[in-house]
Write an enzyme that holds these catalytic residues in place. Structure first.
Site, short mmCIF file in Angstrom:
data_model
loop_
_atom_site.label_atom_id
_atom_site.label_comp_id
_atom_site.label_asym_id
_atom_site.label_seq_id
_atom_site.Cartn_x
_atom_site.Cartn_y
_atom_site.Cartn_z
CE LYS A 234 -1.34 -4.54 3.28
NZ LYS A 234 -1.66 -5.85 2.71
CE1 TYR B 17 -3.67 -2.81 5.56
CE2 TYR B 17 -3.22 -0.48 5.17
CZ TYR B 17 -3.49 -1.74 4.69
OH TYR B 17 -3.58 -1.93 3.32
CB SER C 161 -0.85 -0.01 1.28
OG SER C 161 -1.43 1.25 1.51
#
Ligand code: NAD
Ligand code: UD1
Length: 338
Positions: A152, A148, A124
């Site tokens: 990643k 989050y 992302s």
């Protein structure tokens, strides 16, 4: 090719599965339905006219995953499965670390054990943190501001280590900007749980009358009109980027990092205007405080995707708004059966 798609019942995975099947690939889906619905598989099969093998299992269950590899020939894996809600990750970091990290470790172990070394991973733009200049290139430094994003980044680092450990590995990390839109049929699209966190599904739910008005998070940023600027990318363009990454995976270096974005930024107010024009619906909104953790601006330099993969986004903001609205209108309650 025979492709395993983890998270294939989810928003981006389902759109990618359709493009893969339409291009003649054979797809096997693994999804635990924690954020998706079995109906998605029926719709994929209706749209493509082909059947798709699906296993409703959890990637945390390594034995079950191994059986999928034993029972199917797999050339490559596209790994979408994971949790993605930023706010929830701040409240429940362990849930995010254990699901996103352990499922990826299990997957890579099972791949190695079954001699499958081609992997495309969903990363992302959040890994760029708060960049100081634009457009954002893959070479920019990375930083996570929430669990989050950190999950990643950690996975990216694990996959880099893996690619160095054995030359058989071919890994592509795709850093998505802001996926929106839906398949042109309006049969599949984004179906967030509860009140949407992201801009486009919030707008479509206001338009369909499920929500009263949009809260615009700040109009005092240093941007064209003070509201936040993002690089929105149509989910079908994004899906096609995965096909290009697959075509190139063996020709590329052991590990490639590629941005998938359009290279163009739109402010919140510009998106509202584009949506009103595409849908003919009026969107009520009010300006509220900034959302903690938001950056003013984010947009990609998509040059590498074009040079390395031969991919560039084709759909514009009008297509994105029209298709999001078409999906929402046809499915006011998402995949919830009437
Ligand atoms: P999604 O939630 O719609 O899809 C993810 C799918 O993975 C869901 O169907 C869910 O049921 C499944 N899943 C989750 N944990 C699993 C597990 N342990 N075992 C098996 N299945 C599991 O999300 P999406 O928007 O399609 O995103 C796909 C990927 O792209 C995610 O990794 C996400 O972090 C990443 N990404 C998404 C965005 C975005 O805005 N949508 C942006 C950047 C990156
Ligand atoms: C969010 C995530 C990011 C993730 C990305 C793609 C946060 C803080 N960041 O990014 O980690 O990679 O989604 O899934 O959640 N906005 C409003 N009102 C709303 C919703 C959004 O004004 O109700 C504004 C935001 O302030 C932002 C823009 O719309 O300027 C886009 O927001 P959103 O769709 O949530 O995406 P990101 O913030 O880019």
């Amino acid at each position: 090719m025979d492709i395993l798609v983890t998270g294939g019942a989810g928003y981006i995975g389902s759109h990618t599965t359709i493009e893969l099947v339409n291009e003649g690939h054979n797809v096997v889906i693994v999804d635990n339905l924690s954020n998706s619905n079995k109906l998605v598989i029926d719709r994929i099969e209706e749209i493509t006219g082909k059947s798709v093998t699906s296993y409703f299992i959890d990637l945390l269950n390594k034995d079950e995953l191994d059986k999928v590899f034993k029972n199917n020939h797999i050339d490559a894996v596209i790994h979408f499965a994971g949790f993605k809600a930023v706010g929830e990750s701040v409240a429940l970091p362990l849930k995010y670390y254990s699901n996103n990290l352990v499922s990826t470790l299990n997957l890579c172990e099972v791949m190695e054990e079954n001699d499958v070394y081609n992997l495309i991973f969903s990363s992302s733009a959040t890994v760029y943190g708060k960049p100081e200049s634009f457009p954002i290139k893959e070479t920019f430094s990375t930083k996570a501001y929430n669990p989050y994003g950190r999950s990643k980044l950690i996975i990216e680092e694990i996959l880099m280590d893996l690619s160095h450990s054995n030359e058989k590995w071919n890994i592509t990390l795709l850093r998505y900007f802001n996926p929106v839109g839906a398949h042109a049929s309006g049969e599949i699209g984004e179906d967030p749980n509860g009140t949407p966190n992201n801009l486009m599904p919030y707008i479509t739910q206001v338009a369909v009358g499920k929500l009263q008005e949009l809260n615009v998070f700040g109009d005092d940023y240093d941007t064209v009109d003070g509201t936040g600027v993002r690089d929105y990318i149509h989910v079908v363009d994004l899906a096609k980027g995965h096909l290009k990454a697959l075509e190139n995976i063996e020709a590329n270096d052991r590990l490639e990092i590629v941005n998938l974005g359009t290279g163009e930024g739109y402010s919140v107010k510009q998106v509202i205007e584009a949506f009103q024009e595409a849908s003919g619906q009026h969107i009520n909104y009010k300006i509220v405080d900034r959302r903690p953790g938001d950056v003013a601006t984010s947009y990609a330099d998509p040059t590498k995707a074009y040079e390395k993969l031969g991919w560039k986004a084709e759909k514009d903001i009008n297509d994105m708004c029209r298709d999001s609205w078409n999906w929402q209108q046809k499915n006011p309650n998402g995949y919830e059966e009437k």
